[in-house]
Design a protein around this motif. Structure first.
Motif, mmCIF file in Angstrom:
data_model
loop_
_atom_site.group_PDB
_atom_site.id
_atom_site.type_symbol
_atom_site.label_atom_id
_atom_site.label_comp_id
_atom_site.label_asym_id
_atom_site.label_seq_id
_atom_site.Cartn_x
_atom_site.Cartn_y
_atom_site.Cartn_z
ATOM 1 N N SER A 1 -17.793 -24.850 38.419
ATOM 2 C CA SER A 1 -17.584 -24.020 39.612
ATOM 3 C C SER A 1 -18.566 -22.865 39.693
ATOM 4 N N VAL A 2 -19.080 -22.409 38.556
ATOM 5 C CA VAL A 2 -20.042 -21.294 38.560
ATOM 6 C C VAL A 2 -21.477 -21.791 38.450
ATOM 7 N N THR A 3 -21.661 -23.122 38.473
ATOM 8 C CA THR A 3 -23.008 -23.700 38.444
ATOM 9 C C THR A 3 -23.190 -24.689 39.598
ATOM 10 N N SER A 4 -22.602 -24.357 40.736
ATOM 11 C CA SER A 4 -22.799 -25.110 41.994
ATOM 12 C C SER A 4 -22.324 -26.559 41.931
ATOM 13 N N CYS A 5 -21.227 -26.800 41.242
ATOM 14 C CA CYS A 5 -20.644 -28.147 41.181
ATOM 15 C C CYS A 5 -19.289 -28.145 41.891
ATOM 16 N N TYR A 6 -18.862 -29.303 42.338
ATOM 17 C CA TYR A 6 -17.489 -29.428 42.823
ATOM 18 C C TYR A 6 -16.706 -30.299 41.855
ATOM 19 N N SER B 1 -23.389 -19.927 40.825
ATOM 20 C CA SER B 1 -22.562 -19.757 42.028
ATOM 21 C C SER B 1 -21.341 -18.888 41.777
ATOM 22 N N ALA B 2 -21.327 -18.165 40.652
ATOM 23 C CA ALA B 2 -20.157 -17.343 40.324
ATOM 24 C C ALA B 2 -19.894 -16.289 41.396
ATOM 25 N N ASN B 3 -20.970 -15.745 41.974
ATOM 26 C CA ASN B 3 -20.810 -14.695 42.984
ATOM 27 C C ASN B 3 -20.349 -15.240 44.331
ATOM 28 N N GLN B 4 -20.238 -16.571 44.464
ATOM 29 C CA GLN B 4 -19.828 -17.161 45.730
ATOM 30 C C GLN B 4 -18.334 -17.497 45.780
ATOM 31 N N LEU B 5 -17.643 -17.338 44.660
ATOM 32 C CA LEU B 5 -16.222 -17.674 44.623
ATOM 33 C C LEU B 5 -15.404 -16.666 45.424
ATOM 34 N N TYR B 6 -14.382 -17.174 46.104
ATOM 35 C CA TYR B 6 -13.444 -16.308 46.831
ATOM 36 C C TYR B 6 -12.361 -15.819 45.869
ATOM 37 N N PHE B 7 -12.160 -14.501 45.814
ATOM 38 C CA PHE B 7 -11.071 -13.948 45.017
ATOM 39 C C PHE B 7 -10.168 -13.037 45.846
ATOM 40 N N THR B 8 -10.412 -13.008 47.156
ATOM 41 C CA THR B 8 -9.554 -12.243 48.070
ATOM 42 C C THR B 8 -9.456 -12.991 49.395
ATOM 43 N N GLY B 9 -8.472 -12.616 50.197
ATOM 44 C CA GLY B 9 -8.358 -13.155 51.550
ATOM 45 C C GLY B 9 -7.649 -14.499 51.604
ATOM 46 N N THR B 10 -7.571 -15.029 52.807
ATOM 47 C CA THR B 10 -6.862 -16.297 53.032
ATOM 48 C C THR B 10 -7.575 -17.479 52.384
ATOM 49 N N ASN B 11 -8.900 -17.365 52.251
ATOM 50 C CA ASN B 11 -9.643 -18.466 51.635
ATOM 51 C C ASN B 11 -9.296 -18.619 50.152
ATOM 52 N N LEU B 12 -8.871 -17.514 49.527
ATOM 53 C CA LEU B 12 -8.430 -17.596 48.136
ATOM 54 C C LEU B 12 -7.189 -18.476 48.033
ATOM 55 N N GLU C 1 -19.889 -21.051 54.117
ATOM 56 C CA GLU C 1 -18.509 -20.711 53.785
ATOM 57 C C GLU C 1 -17.760 -21.929 53.245
ATOM 58 N N TYR C 2 -18.056 -23.069 53.808
ATOM 59 C CA TYR C 2 -17.431 -24.318 53.354
ATOM 60 C C TYR C 2 -17.789 -24.580 51.892
ATOM 61 N N THR C 3 -19.066 -24.390 51.550
ATOM 62 C CA THR C 3 -19.516 -24.616 50.170
ATOM 63 C C THR C 3 -18.861 -23.626 49.218
ATOM 64 N N ARG C 4 -18.731 -22.379 49.653
ATOM 65 C CA ARG C 4 -18.062 -21.369 48.827
ATOM 66 C C ARG C 4 -16.613 -21.764 48.546
ATOM 67 N N LEU C 5 -15.934 -22.266 49.562
ATOM 68 C CA LEU C 5 -14.546 -22.690 49.381
ATOM 69 C C LEU C 5 -14.466 -23.879 48.419
ATOM 70 N N ALA C 6 -15.465 -24.770 48.468
ATOM 71 C CA ALA C 6 -15.502 -25.915 47.542
ATOM 72 C C ALA C 6 -15.627 -25.426 46.102
ATOM 73 N N PHE C 7 -16.491 -24.430 45.859
ATOM 74 C CA PHE C 7 -16.643 -23.877 44.510
ATOM 75 C C PHE C 7 -15.350 -23.186 44.058
ATOM 76 N N THR C 8 -14.708 -22.472 44.988
ATOM 77 C CA THR C 8 -13.454 -21.786 44.658
ATOM 78 C C THR C 8 -12.366 -22.790 44.294
ATOM 79 N N ALA C 9 -12.266 -23.871 45.067
ATOM 80 C CA ALA C 9 -11.279 -24.919 44.776
ATOM 81 C C ALA C 9 -11.568 -25.552 43.418
ATOM 82 N N THR C 10 -12.850 -25.729 43.101
ATOM 83 C CA THR C 10 -13.230 -26.307 41.798
ATOM 84 C C THR C 10 -12.824 -25.374 40.660
ATOM 85 N N PHE C 11 -12.998 -24.076 40.883
ATOM 86 C CA PHE C 11 -12.596 -23.089 39.869
ATOM 87 C C PHE C 11 -11.109 -23.197 39.574
ATOM 88 N N PHE C 12 -10.302 -23.259 40.611
ATOM 89 C CA PHE C 12 -8.855 -23.308 40.403
ATOM 90 C C PHE C 12 -8.381 -24.697 39.964
#
Length: 660
Positions: free
Chosen positions: A391-396, A330-341, A177-188
């Motif tokens: 963010s969609v290729t497992s980078c931060y 890692s595109a499918n690991q991004l958060y787009f809902t919930g508090t983690n978003l 979950e931590y790694t997913r949040l890192a990818f989501t933060a990188t996306f934004f």
């Protein structure tokens, strides 16, 4: 006789002309021409708004290259603006390839150990540091406008990400979950950077002053260095907090039985080696490559030593197994809902802004050295797209690294292709030798990070800031202390707060000065700066060094009245003539709002009660237009508005003598 009469008439005419000329000269001397302040040409409101918006968002006129060009040429120029590689790629040759190849190999030897170490700073598995040293540099090589920047993970952003992410999700309890949040933060972070560039809002990153960045970077370097004591000393139970008190408490609680002499020996040995090579690289510029390849050399030697001695079985802590192969999607690991978003957006915006600040500063520095232009807005868009792809290729979050960019420059890079070379080397490492890193001791990674972040502590710059501007030094010190004694977020918050305070202070308490006449000249200057300047008897001349807005209008009025009161008190004590005229030098006043005009009206009423006449010198076009529109010019009279202080004094002095 007729001829003689004609000569007399001509002589008489000439005498009359000479008399008229002399009379006109005397009149000119007695009544000198005094130029008046002209009203600016009234412009259409829509044009004014358009011009102001253009100056705010398009000062560089980005479409200037397209003007007057045929359609086919515009298409090519459009592609070049999006992909600068098309422009420099057309003139690429073997000489440039040689420079980029050497530079790419050199920065790859630096980026591999730093990538592994910085991923640990972000509380991510080491392979993510290598992933982030592969895809983003490739993307930047096609989109970036700087030929000197080396892209990859950097210490400050990694630490910031690690600290902010850990406050939301525990990286040990929930690593996935931590790694997913890192990818989501990188996306934004990428969204933020690209949006700033697209909407041409790059001026926002300039709100962090140089002084606060120096303090923040220095504090972050100390924090990063302290956190490396875990690997350097071989401590197992170590605080997750980054402040100096928590870290030192963990260090001393573990001492001495919790320390590992094997880890200390490895870490100290390679740290000394790295510092010596860094000294050699600084002292002898041609030997820069010695310090550049030292981290990779240390990594190889330490790994080989552990492998042949099986030191990992005798207390030496090593890097965990690094997954083999290139970046998984890692595109499918991004958060787009919930508090983690929400958390991902918040962390991404902050990390993206800090990454932008560092990269743009580096890019501008090297662009200035090499005499080429760097388009800040294009650069922000390229960095944004780079992080979006990352963010969609497992980078931060990645950005330009100052240490690697400096090495890139000194190694002789010619274009952004050096990033491609570096990425290819990282690709080979990911595909071929990642299992070997299982024998890499944590202590050598800690030594590499400590030696790298030491350059972020710029004591010389801090001393120069102290000598130049004490308020700037306060900002620098505040950012440093907040980072070291609390956290990187608090240090960043303090840095931003002080930066805004520095911006707002001149608008709330603008500098003002009393002017005097420089002897034997018609120049009027600040009597504090020029002690020899003398005040004009019966006249108080004041200069306002800021726009007059609602935030400072009352202060300006009260400041002027206090000065007038002080002057009158001194004159009464010495039995000297009272102040009869107040001249306000308004050349530095670039604008005035309705509150400012209202304050000027109140000032005029106060002066009338004291039997003092208000006179204005050299108001700018915008100020003059607003004074005229508000009827303030009618209130004080157009005859009391002058082009220069000299003209105002020349007009006031005779009137004062008449009254005396």
């Amino acid at each position: 006789m007729a001829h003689s009469s004609m000569d007399e008439e001509e002589l008489e005419t000439k005498e009359i002309d000479v008399g008229r000329l002399q009379s006109s000269r005397v009149y000119a001397e007695e009544v000198p021409y005094v130029p008046k302040v002209e009203m600016p040409i009234k412009q259409n409101l829509f044009k004014e708004i358009t011009a102001a918006s253009k100056e705010m968002f398009f000062p560089d006129d980005p479409l200037r290259e397209f003007k007057g060009q045929p359609g086919s040429k515009k298409f090519v120029l459009g592609l070049q603006s999006i992909f600068p590689i098309i422009e420099w790629g057309r003139n690429y040759n073997l000489i440039k390839l040689k420079g980029d190849l050497i530079a790419g190999l050199t920065i790859a030897s630096l980026s591999i150990p730093q990538g592994i170490g910085y991923a640990k700073l972000a509380n991510l598995s080491p392979q993510y540091g290598l992933y982030s040293s592969f895809t983003p540099p490739l993307v930047y090589a096609f989109l970036g406008s700087s030929r000197d920047i080396a892209i990859g993970p950097v210490a400050v952003v990694s630490l910031l990400m690690g600290t902010m992410l850990r406050s939301v999700i525990d990286p040990i309890a929930n690593p996935a979950e931590y790694t997913r949040l890192a990818f989501t933060a990188t996306f934004f972070a990428g969204i933020t950077q690209a949006a700033l560039g697209f909407f041409r809002l790059g001026f926002l990153i300039d709100f962090l002053s140089h002084a606060t960045i120096i303090g923040y970077m220095g504090g972050a370097a100390i924090t990063i260095g302290l956190q490396q004591l875990k690997g350097f000393l071989g401590i197992v139970n170590f605080t997750p907090n980054g402040d100096i008190v928590s870290v030192m408490t963990s260090v001393f609680v573990a001492a001495p039985h919790g320390w590992s002499w094997q880890n200390i020996l490895i870490g100290a040995s390679f740290l000394i080696f790295l510092l010596i090579t860094k000294y050699i690289g600084k002292k002898y510029k041609k030997l820069f490559w010695v310090s550049a390849i030292a981290p990779f050399t240390s990594l190889v030697l330490a790994t080989f030593f552990v492998y042949i001695t099986h030191a990992q079985k005798n207390g030496v802590q090593t890097v965990s197994n690094i997954q083999k192969g290139i970046n998984p999607l890692s595109a499918n690991q991004l958060y787009f809902t919930g508090t983690n978003l929400v958390s991902g957006i918040r962390i991404g915006v902050v990390a993206g802004m800090i990454a932008l600040t560092e990269s743009i500063a580096i890019g501008r520095t090297f662009a200035s050295v090499n005499d080429y232009q760097l388009d800040g807005n294009k650069e922000m868009m390229s960095l944004g797209v780079m992080n979006l792809v990352g963010s969609v290729t497992s980078c931060y979050v990645t950005t330009g690294s100052f240490s690697r960019s400096a090495v890139n420059y000194m190694a002789g890079c010619k274009t952004a292709a050096s990033n491609i070379v570096m990425a290819i080397i990282v690709l080979l490492v990911l595909e071929l030798i990642t299992p070997v890193f299982a024998y890499t001791p944590n202590a050598v990674i800690s030594a590499i990070i400590i030696s790298a972040v030491l350059s972020l502590i710029d004591i010389k710059a801090a001393v120069q800031i102290w000598k130049t501007d004490k308020f700037d030094f306060l900002a620098c010190l505040g950012a440093f202390i907040g980072t070291v004694f609390d956290s990187v977020e608090i240090g960043l918050l303090i840095a931003v707060t002080i930066s805004f305070a520095k911006i707002l202070l001149p608008f709330t308490r603008p500098p003002t000065a009393i002017l005097g006449n420089i002897p034997t000249t018609t120049v009027y200057r600040d009597i504090q700066q020029y002690p020899e300047a003398t005040k004009v008897p019966g006249v108080l001349i004041v200069r306002i060094d800021s726009a007059i807005y609602f935030s400072n209008s009352n202060y300006v009025r009260e400041r002027i009245l206090r000065w007038l009161t002080d002057e009158e008190t001194q004159l009464n004590a010495k039995n000297l003539p009272r102040i009869q005229f107040l001249i306000i030098e308004m050349s530095p006043v670039i604008d005035i709002d309705t509150s400012g005009i209202h304050s000027m009206e109140e000032l005029n009423r106060s002066l009338q009660k004291r039997n003092v006449k208000l006179v204005i010198a050299n108001p700018g076009p915008k100020v003059m237009e607003k004074l005229h529109a508000s009827k303030f010019t009618d209130l004080i009279g157009d005859e009391n508005i002058f082009l220069t202080v000299r003209d105002a004094v020349a007009k006031c002095a005779p009137q004062m003598l008449e009254e005396v």
